[in-house]
Design an enzyme around this catalytic site. Sequence first.
Site, short mmCIF file in Angstrom:
data_model
loop_
_atom_site.label_atom_id
_atom_site.label_comp_id
_atom_site.label_asym_id
_atom_site.label_seq_id
_atom_site.Cartn_x
_atom_site.Cartn_y
_atom_site.Cartn_z
N CYS A 2 0.83 -1.21 0.00
CA CYS A 2 0.00 0.00 0.00
C CYS A 2 0.86 1.26 0.00
O CYS A 2 1.93 1.30 0.57
CB CYS A 2 -0.87 0.05 1.25
SG CYS A 2 -1.90 -1.39 1.46
N ARG A 27 5.40 0.15 -5.82
CA ARG A 27 5.34 -0.64 -4.59
C ARG A 27 4.45 -1.87 -4.75
O ARG A 27 4.51 -2.78 -3.93
CB ARG A 27 4.78 0.22 -3.45
CG ARG A 27 5.67 1.38 -3.07
CD ARG A 27 4.93 2.34 -2.16
NE ARG A 27 4.63 1.78 -0.87
CZ ARG A 27 5.41 1.92 0.21
NH1 ARG A 27 6.50 2.63 0.13
NH2 ARG A 27 5.06 1.38 1.35
N TRP A 73 -2.92 -2.73 -1.48
CA TRP A 73 -2.47 -4.09 -1.77
C TRP A 73 -3.26 -4.97 -0.81
O TRP A 73 -3.02 -4.93 0.41
CB TRP A 73 -0.96 -4.18 -1.52
CG TRP A 73 -0.34 -5.49 -1.92
CD1 TRP A 73 0.10 -5.84 -3.15
CD2 TRP A 73 -0.07 -6.61 -1.07
NE1 TRP A 73 0.63 -7.10 -3.12
CE2 TRP A 73 0.53 -7.60 -1.86
CE3 TRP A 73 -0.29 -6.88 0.29
CZ2 TRP A 73 0.93 -8.84 -1.35
CZ3 TRP A 73 0.10 -8.11 0.81
CH2 TRP A 73 0.71 -9.07 -0.01
N ASN A 99 -2.14 2.13 5.74
CA ASN A 99 -1.17 1.10 5.33
C ASN A 99 -0.93 0.20 6.53
O ASN A 99 -0.78 0.72 7.63
CB ASN A 99 0.19 1.72 5.00
CG ASN A 99 0.22 2.38 3.64
OD1 ASN A 99 -0.79 2.39 2.95
ND2 ASN A 99 1.36 2.92 3.29
N GLY A 100 -0.82 -1.09 6.29
CA GLY A 100 -0.50 -1.98 7.41
C GLY A 100 -1.65 -2.93 7.69
O GLY A 100 -2.55 -3.12 6.86
N GLU A 480 18.57 -17.31 -5.91
CA GLU A 480 18.12 -16.01 -6.41
C GLU A 480 17.62 -16.12 -7.85
O GLU A 480 16.61 -15.51 -8.22
CB GLU A 480 19.27 -14.99 -6.28
CG GLU A 480 19.06 -13.66 -6.96
CD GLU A 480 17.88 -12.85 -6.43
OE1 GLU A 480 17.24 -13.27 -5.46
OE2 GLU A 480 17.58 -11.78 -7.01
N LYS A 484 13.89 -15.11 -9.11
CA LYS A 484 13.63 -14.12 -10.16
C LYS A 484 12.67 -14.70 -11.20
O LYS A 484 11.75 -14.03 -11.64
CB LYS A 484 14.93 -13.70 -10.88
CG LYS A 484 15.82 -12.73 -10.14
CD LYS A 484 15.34 -11.31 -10.10
CE LYS A 484 14.58 -11.01 -8.85
NZ LYS A 484 15.28 -10.83 -7.63
N GLU A 487 9.14 -14.95 -9.83
CA GLU A 487 8.53 -13.63 -9.62
C GLU A 487 8.02 -12.99 -10.89
O GLU A 487 6.90 -12.51 -10.93
CB GLU A 487 9.59 -12.66 -9.06
CG GLU A 487 9.85 -12.75 -7.61
CD GLU A 487 10.85 -11.67 -7.21
OE1 GLU A 487 12.02 -11.74 -7.65
OE2 GLU A 487 10.46 -10.76 -6.50
N HIS A 503 19.73 -36.35 -3.82
CA HIS A 503 18.96 -36.68 -2.61
C HIS A 503 17.47 -36.44 -2.81
O HIS A 503 16.72 -36.39 -1.84
CB HIS A 503 19.46 -35.84 -1.43
CG HIS A 503 20.90 -36.11 -1.09
ND1 HIS A 503 21.34 -37.33 -0.63
CD2 HIS A 503 22.01 -35.33 -1.20
CE1 HIS A 503 22.64 -37.29 -0.45
NE2 HIS A 503 23.07 -36.08 -0.79
N LYS A 602 6.65 -4.13 -3.74
CA LYS A 602 8.07 -3.78 -3.66
C LYS A 602 8.54 -3.71 -2.22
O LYS A 602 9.60 -4.20 -1.87
CB LYS A 602 8.29 -2.43 -4.36
CG LYS A 602 9.72 -1.98 -4.39
CD LYS A 602 10.54 -2.86 -5.31
CE LYS A 602 12.02 -2.57 -5.26
NZ LYS A 602 12.82 -3.67 -5.81
C1 F6R Z 1 12.73 -10.12 -4.91
C2 F6R Z 1 12.47 -9.07 -3.97
C3 F6R Z 1 12.05 -9.44 -2.59
C4 F6R Z 1 12.78 -8.57 -1.58
C5 F6R Z 1 12.26 -8.83 -0.17
C6 F6R Z 1 13.01 -8.03 0.87
O1 F6R Z 1 13.03 -9.62 -6.17
O2 F6R Z 1 12.57 -7.91 -4.28
O3 F6R Z 1 12.27 -10.79 -2.34
O4 F6R Z 1 14.14 -8.83 -1.67
O5 F6R Z 1 10.91 -8.51 -0.10
O6 F6R Z 1 12.92 -6.68 0.60
P1 F6R Z 1 13.93 -5.64 1.23
O7 F6R Z 1 15.26 -5.90 0.65
O8 F6R Z 1 13.38 -4.30 0.82
O9 F6R Z 1 13.90 -5.85 2.70
#
Ligand code: F6R
Length: 607
Positions: A2, A27, A73, A99-100, A480, A484, A487, A503, A602
């Site tokens: 949000c 976000r 959100w 927000n929250g 990672e 990616k 996501e 395993h 985000k």
């Molecule tokens: C993946 C991504 C998320 C963030 C995670 C932590 O592409 O962006 O997995 O890495 O939500 O976010 P931060 O780094 O802002 O604490």
Amino acid sequence: MCGIIGYCGSRNAAQLLLSGLKQLEYRGYDSAGIAVVHKSNLQLYKKAGKIEILRAIVPDILEGHWGIGHTRWASHGKVNDINAHPHTDCTGKIAICHNGIIENYTSLKKRLDSENHRFISQTDSEVIAHLTESFYEGNLVTAVKSTASLLEGTYGILAIHVDHPNQIVGVRNGSPMIIGLADKEMLIASDVSAVRAHTKQVIYLEDSEIVSMNSNAYEVSNMRNQPINKKIEVISWKLQEVEKGSYPHYMLKEIHEQTESIPRALSGRIDEQQATAVLGGLNMSDTELLSVKRITITAAGTSFYAARVIAYLLETLARIPTTTELSSELRYRNPVVEQGTLYIAVSQSGETIDTLMAVRELQRKGAPVLAISNVVGASIAREAHGGIYIHSGPEIAVASTKAFANQLAAMYLFTLKMARMRHMTWPEGKKFLKHLLNISNQIEEILNNADKIEQLARKYCKAKNFLFLGRGINFPVALEGALKLKEVAYIHAEGYSSAEIKHGPIALINPQTPSIFLVPDDYLYNKILSSMKEVKARNGSIIAISTEGDTQISHIADDIFQIPKTEQNFYPFLTVVPLQLFAYYCALELKCDVDRPRNLAKSVTVE
Ligand code: F6R
């Protein structure tokens, strides 16, 4: 997640709020709304979907010079127009954005129901509007304060009342909120991107602080009505940093920006003569750093994988036992904090609630916590004992790319410092710096071959499942890479140590499940080769990310992408780039919303 914005001044509030919400889009959100007051008339517009849909229903000539706006959100209640914010009370005079998450909203709602308040949404947030109404006796600040004192959970709240022209009241607990000060106008928002176009002067609100503002003045106080003198800070991000430029997507732009962002993380922090790093923000003396016996790094998502790379590096080079733990687990685990243990929290946004709460829990137990964060002035950075800003510049795409690189860069410097204070010699420190300073050129070489990754993405993007396999310091990079792809391209992918496949995961191998192996020329090379052969023996197709000059790999892999040679500890900077590009191009090919993948946010400010 949000986003919130409020405005009071002399300009058209509706248009300003809508463009502010646009800046908060990155976000992640699923609906949006604004409330603007004109001549004691609360004009409320809210819509599920993109801001363009909201913009289409807001009349161009909507009058009013103050109001609030929100991108939602969904957490409680479906994505629909009614559940979008702002929410109003029964009188229709009060509007709030939140927000929250309000954890005790069920009991509060029960109480308000019994007092005949009429709820129209399924959100937890609506209780805030009705509670404010129930406490309101002519003073909006007092009513919001009384409301906040009953709320359990996290919140950043904005409230307006039609009988208080030009006034916005804001309060926070666990959700970020900043005040933007401009000439005869005032803004308030959940992050600086929403106000950056109008002012560089901001004030960061702390938890349990409440602000009342109009276009000319603001007052901040605490819950005991004591006024608080706040420091005005100047934000440094430039507007062009948040524009796409010639790139079709922020994600691609940010992948390419790694060549400039990494040098920024290193700039001014290297002492070439002593072959060490100079990190002014740690707020720890060399004696204190020398007494560190163990390190625990905590983070979430991509930041967690960066942490895992660094744990590996710290143990290898600084010989400090280092563990990593997901912040969401650490915060509830009642961790044993021992003297001599240094904690490091890694967060791009600096607002991830799990990481912020882990920091607070550790600090309650007396532990020193350093923050590795990007957003200057974010909660985690401010609350930590000290830290290192990664200086990647604003990361707009939801999927993190350049922040990962800069988290590594900042923590490689930290590792160098810790290692040089212990067992690393001067020549070794020199070599370390030589490799680190060469990384962005090597990333450039990889980016020059991005079209090869694009071709691979075209060839493989229809696969329903992928395995990402690496070992040692590149194992977290495999995790990672899988993250990616999930996501942004919505393709199921699993990351494993390649040693682990025998395993269990090897059961998944078939011609339709490609495996992406990270196989640079490090000390585990032959081990990874053996795992590749095991996959090949089962007709699995293999994409290998290998080092230039590797001739053996062509006998096993179906496709190969070569990265430049570096010292083995530096490969994570390089192996991750083709994986980022691969996810990007797969998403593009599959016509996914690359920069704003479905369901994702985000800055994850709720649990
Ligand atoms: C993946 C991504 C998320 C963030 C995670 C932590 O592409 O962006 O997995 O890495 O939500 O976010 P931060 O780094 O802002 O604490």
